[in-house]
Write a protein that holds these residues in place. Sequence first.
Motif, mmCIF file in Angstrom:
data_model
loop_
_atom_site.group_PDB
_atom_site.id
_atom_site.type_symbol
_atom_site.label_atom_id
_atom_site.label_comp_id
_atom_site.label_asym_id
_atom_site.label_seq_id
_atom_site.Cartn_x
_atom_site.Cartn_y
_atom_site.Cartn_z
ATOM 1 N N PRO A 80 0.809 -1.227 0.000
ATOM 2 C CA PRO A 80 0.000 0.000 0.000
ATOM 3 C C PRO A 80 0.840 1.274 0.000
ATOM 4 C CG PRO A 80 -0.844 -1.553 1.622
ATOM 5 C CD PRO A 80 0.465 -2.090 1.147
ATOM 6 N N ILE A 81 1.994 1.233 0.666
ATOM 7 C CA ILE A 81 2.854 2.418 0.696
ATOM 8 C C ILE A 81 3.291 2.807 -0.712
ATOM 9 C CG2 ILE A 81 5.178 3.216 1.323
ATOM 10 C CD1 ILE A 81 4.817 1.792 4.004
ATOM 11 N N PHE A 82 3.750 1.835 -1.499
ATOM 12 C CA PHE A 82 4.235 2.157 -2.841
ATOM 13 C C PHE A 82 3.090 2.459 -3.812
ATOM 14 C CE2 PHE A 82 8.202 0.186 -1.330
ATOM 15 C CZ PHE A 82 9.084 1.167 -1.739
ATOM 16 N N LEU A 83 1.984 1.744 -3.682
ATOM 17 C CA LEU A 83 0.822 2.056 -4.519
ATOM 18 C C LEU A 83 0.306 3.457 -4.196
ATOM 19 C CD1 LEU A 83 -1.197 -1.301 -4.509
ATOM 20 C CD2 LEU A 83 0.151 -0.323 -6.382
ATOM 21 N N GLY A 84 0.246 3.779 -2.908
ATOM 22 C CA GLY A 84 -0.204 5.110 -2.501
ATOM 23 C C GLY A 84 0.722 6.201 -2.990
ATOM 24 N N SER A 85 2.026 5.946 -2.953
ATOM 25 C CA SER A 85 2.991 6.954 -3.406
ATOM 26 C C SER A 85 2.827 7.247 -4.897
ATOM 27 C CB SER A 85 4.421 6.495 -3.104
ATOM 28 O OG SER A 85 4.770 5.375 -3.909
ATOM 29 N N ILE A 86 2.504 6.215 -5.678
ATOM 30 C CA ILE A 86 2.289 6.410 -7.121
ATOM 31 C C ILE A 86 1.041 7.253 -7.368
ATOM 32 C CG2 ILE A 86 1.736 5.227 -9.282
ATOM 33 C CD1 ILE A 86 3.456 2.885 -8.270
ATOM 34 N N LEU A 87 -0.029 6.945 -6.633
ATOM 35 C CA LEU A 87 -1.275 7.705 -6.788
ATOM 36 C C LEU A 87 -1.087 9.157 -6.370
ATOM 37 C CD1 LEU A 87 -3.914 5.134 -5.441
ATOM 38 C CD2 LEU A 87 -3.563 5.849 -7.821
ATOM 39 N N ALA B 295 -3.745 19.911 4.212
ATOM 40 C CA ALA B 295 -4.936 20.649 3.793
ATOM 41 C C ALA B 295 -4.730 21.419 2.493
ATOM 42 C CB ALA B 295 -5.361 21.606 4.905
ATOM 43 N N SER B 296 -3.558 22.044 2.331
ATOM 44 C CA SER B 296 -3.331 22.907 1.167
ATOM 45 C C SER B 296 -2.602 22.212 0.019
ATOM 46 C CB SER B 296 -2.537 24.149 1.588
ATOM 47 O OG SER B 296 -1.295 23.777 2.175
ATOM 48 N N THR B 297 -1.965 21.088 0.268
ATOM 49 C CA THR B 297 -1.169 20.425 -0.771
ATOM 50 C C THR B 297 -2.001 19.483 -1.636
ATOM 51 O OG1 THR B 297 0.813 20.494 0.613
ATOM 52 C CG2 THR B 297 0.823 18.932 -1.219
ATOM 53 N N TRP B 298 -2.941 18.772 -1.004
ATOM 54 C CA TRP B 298 -3.628 17.685 -1.705
ATOM 55 C C TRP B 298 -5.041 18.059 -2.108
ATOM 56 C CZ3 TRP B 298 0.087 14.517 -2.894
ATOM 57 C CH2 TRP B 298 1.168 14.366 -2.022
ATOM 58 N N SER B 299 -5.435 17.595 -3.282
ATOM 59 C CA SER B 299 -6.799 17.782 -3.767
ATOM 60 C C SER B 299 -7.728 16.818 -3.032
ATOM 61 C CB SER B 299 -6.862 17.502 -5.272
ATOM 62 O OG SER B 299 -6.548 16.133 -5.521
ATOM 63 N N LEU B 300 -9.012 16.869 -3.358
ATOM 64 C CA LEU B 300 -9.962 15.948 -2.738
ATOM 65 C C LEU B 300 -9.574 14.509 -3.036
ATOM 66 C CD1 LEU B 300 -12.577 15.364 -1.202
ATOM 67 C CD2 LEU B 300 -13.819 15.601 -3.383
ATOM 68 N N PHE B 301 -9.152 14.234 -4.289
ATOM 69 C CA PHE B 301 -8.719 12.876 -4.645
ATOM 70 C C PHE B 301 -7.514 12.464 -3.803
ATOM 71 C CE2 PHE B 301 -5.964 10.031 -7.114
ATOM 72 C CZ PHE B 301 -6.842 8.964 -7.336
ATOM 73 N N GLY B 302 -6.548 13.354 -3.666
ATOM 74 C CA GLY B 302 -5.362 13.048 -2.867
ATOM 75 C C GLY B 302 -5.713 12.797 -1.418
ATOM 76 N N GLN B 303 -6.653 13.583 -0.886
ATOM 77 C CA GLN B 303 -7.071 13.401 0.502
ATOM 78 C C GLN B 303 -7.804 12.076 0.697
ATOM 79 O OE1 GLN B 303 -9.329 16.890 1.545
ATOM 80 N NE2 GLN B 303 -7.580 18.277 1.313
ATOM 81 N N ILE B 304 -8.574 11.670 -0.320
ATOM 82 C CA ILE B 304 -9.266 10.368 -0.254
ATOM 83 C C ILE B 304 -8.246 9.239 -0.232
ATOM 84 C CG2 ILE B 304 -10.754 8.767 -1.526
ATOM 85 C CD1 ILE B 304 -12.349 11.201 -2.493
ATOM 86 N N LEU C 289 -3.539 14.730 -10.489
ATOM 87 C CA LEU C 289 -4.904 14.698 -9.968
ATOM 88 C C LEU C 289 -4.931 14.785 -8.447
ATOM 89 C CD1 LEU C 289 -7.962 14.223 -10.507
ATOM 90 C CD2 LEU C 289 -7.483 11.761 -10.409
ATOM 91 N N SER C 290 -3.851 14.324 -7.803
ATOM 92 C CA SER C 290 -3.798 14.305 -6.339
ATOM 93 C C SER C 290 -3.385 15.641 -5.745
ATOM 94 C CB SER C 290 -2.819 13.224 -5.868
ATOM 95 O OG SER C 290 -3.250 11.939 -6.258
ATOM 96 N N SER C 291 -2.829 16.503 -6.575
ATOM 97 C CA SER C 291 -2.315 17.786 -6.082
ATOM 98 C C SER C 291 -3.379 18.873 -6.160
ATOM 99 C CB SER C 291 -1.091 18.194 -6.899
ATOM 100 O OG SER C 291 -0.660 19.482 -6.564
ATOM 101 N N ALA C 292 -3.381 19.757 -5.194
ATOM 102 C CA ALA C 292 -4.369 20.839 -5.151
ATOM 103 C C ALA C 292 -4.159 21.844 -6.279
ATOM 104 C CB ALA C 292 -4.304 21.550 -3.804
ATOM 105 N N ASN C 293 -2.912 22.041 -6.699
ATOM 106 C CA ASN C 293 -2.628 23.006 -7.767
ATOM 107 C C ASN C 293 -2.484 22.363 -9.132
ATOM 108 O OD1 ASN C 293 -0.143 21.752 -7.620
ATOM 109 N ND2 ASN C 293 0.935 23.517 -6.753
ATOM 110 N N GLY C 294 -2.698 21.044 -9.221
ATOM 111 C CA GLY C 294 -2.649 20.355 -10.506
ATOM 112 C C GLY C 294 -1.259 20.000 -10.977
ATOM 113 N N GLU C 295 -0.237 20.305 -10.168
ATOM 114 C CA GLU C 295 1.143 19.952 -10.520
ATOM 115 C C GLU C 295 1.606 18.773 -9.674
ATOM 116 O OE1 GLU C 295 3.607 23.344 -10.108
ATOM 117 O OE2 GLU C 295 2.454 24.588 -11.519
#
Length: 453
Positions: free
Chosen positions: A22-29, A66-75, A34-40
């Motif tokens: 899960p650690i490595f799969l999560g790191s890839i996601l 709170a400020s780094t991750w988008s909703l997808f990243g937070q999920i 899509l996971s970043s709040a600013n799209g980068e």
Amino acid sequence: MIKKKKITLSTTQIILLSFLVPIFLGSILLTLPLSSANGEAVPYLDALFTSTTSTCVTGLVTLPTASTWSLFGQIVILLLIQIGGLGIVTVVSGLMLLLNRKMGIGDRLLIQDAFNLNTMEGLTKFVKNVLFGTLIIEGIGAVLYMLVFVPEFGAKGIWIAVFNAVSAFCNAGIDIIGENSLCDYATHPLINAITSGLIILGGLGYIVWWDVLRVIKSRTRKNRRLFRHLTLHSKIAITTTAGLILVGAILIFVFEYANPLTIGDLSLFDKIQVSFFQSVTTRTAGFASVPQENLTNASSAVSLILMLIGGSPVGTAGGMKTVTIAVLLCSALATIRNKNSATLFGRCISESSVRKAVAVVVTFLGICATSTLFLMATSHASALDAVYETVSATATVGLSRNLTASLNTFGKLVIIVTMYLGRVGPISLAVALGSKNESQNVVTEPTEEISIG
């Protein structure tokens, strides 16, 4: 035709991989734009750090959640926290039960080892109870959080409440409220009560839950002394937890009473609740209601001790565990008093339990010491800051004296490895010590007395 040799993994290896995958799969996601709040895309090392701290339910972060991750990243982060808190073995077993697949003897052995249980009896019911109980408690916590967060944040408060409830129960300490954890709610009675309750329930362990419920259900009018009918494990876990929280709160209250950077300017009631919360959150939860770098050295030392001890076995907390320390202290007292065996609540503690406790403590302190040396060798952190960081990582606490964000590449790698070892090390060691000794009938080496002390 040459038959391929079947690769079989030991229980310990499966448990190690159950956290590593899960650690490595999560790191890839988390590296996806899509996971970043600013799209980068976030740098991979920071994504790996975040995935590790989430799966190992630690809470140390190099980037503000709170400020780094988008909703997808937070999920993604929340799912990793839930998987890490329950353990992938429990999650997979729950899915098997949901799909009406029967668990074989191998699956049952894996669950037994993953939770360090003494018997395979009722494992299916145990897994169901763990999943159902977790869902109920996190759900209640989320609803209570909504009473505060929905009026303050609107519809977003629902997501914040759910995230915080899961994070608190799993003792992760990660939040999406802001960049200063729960410091803005340091004197909020309801937030303190909800968060402390979730942390304590997650830290007590599932075995204690079911034991308490069993005693309550079997209570009669003639027999209302519930505590005396609990198992020895539950008695040790409950009393040690209560004692550590109380003593920790009193010491922090005394040491911080006149400190204007923490509780010095607060009312008496607020000083008490902030001191209590600090004592609770150091039990591997990681939420901060006061900046940890502002604590006095004495309070920092108290926090270090509480972090090292951690929660209780078969729960979501980390650390050396309350039962381990209680067994070790009782064994030491028995030796000092020249008694043949250690006793607690009228019961003798087995020699195997004492040996396991010693092994866990030595392993744990070894991880802390090694990571501290590496961190101090590669950073300009003070000794206290470095020790605080590595103890927090090993015990999967997540509290930091404002050091994590300033770590260099090597420092981040040190903490990543430390968090992983801190999470899987004690579990793997417990599995290894619980396995049958195949060399019991082998002739041992001669015994010779040596001087100790």
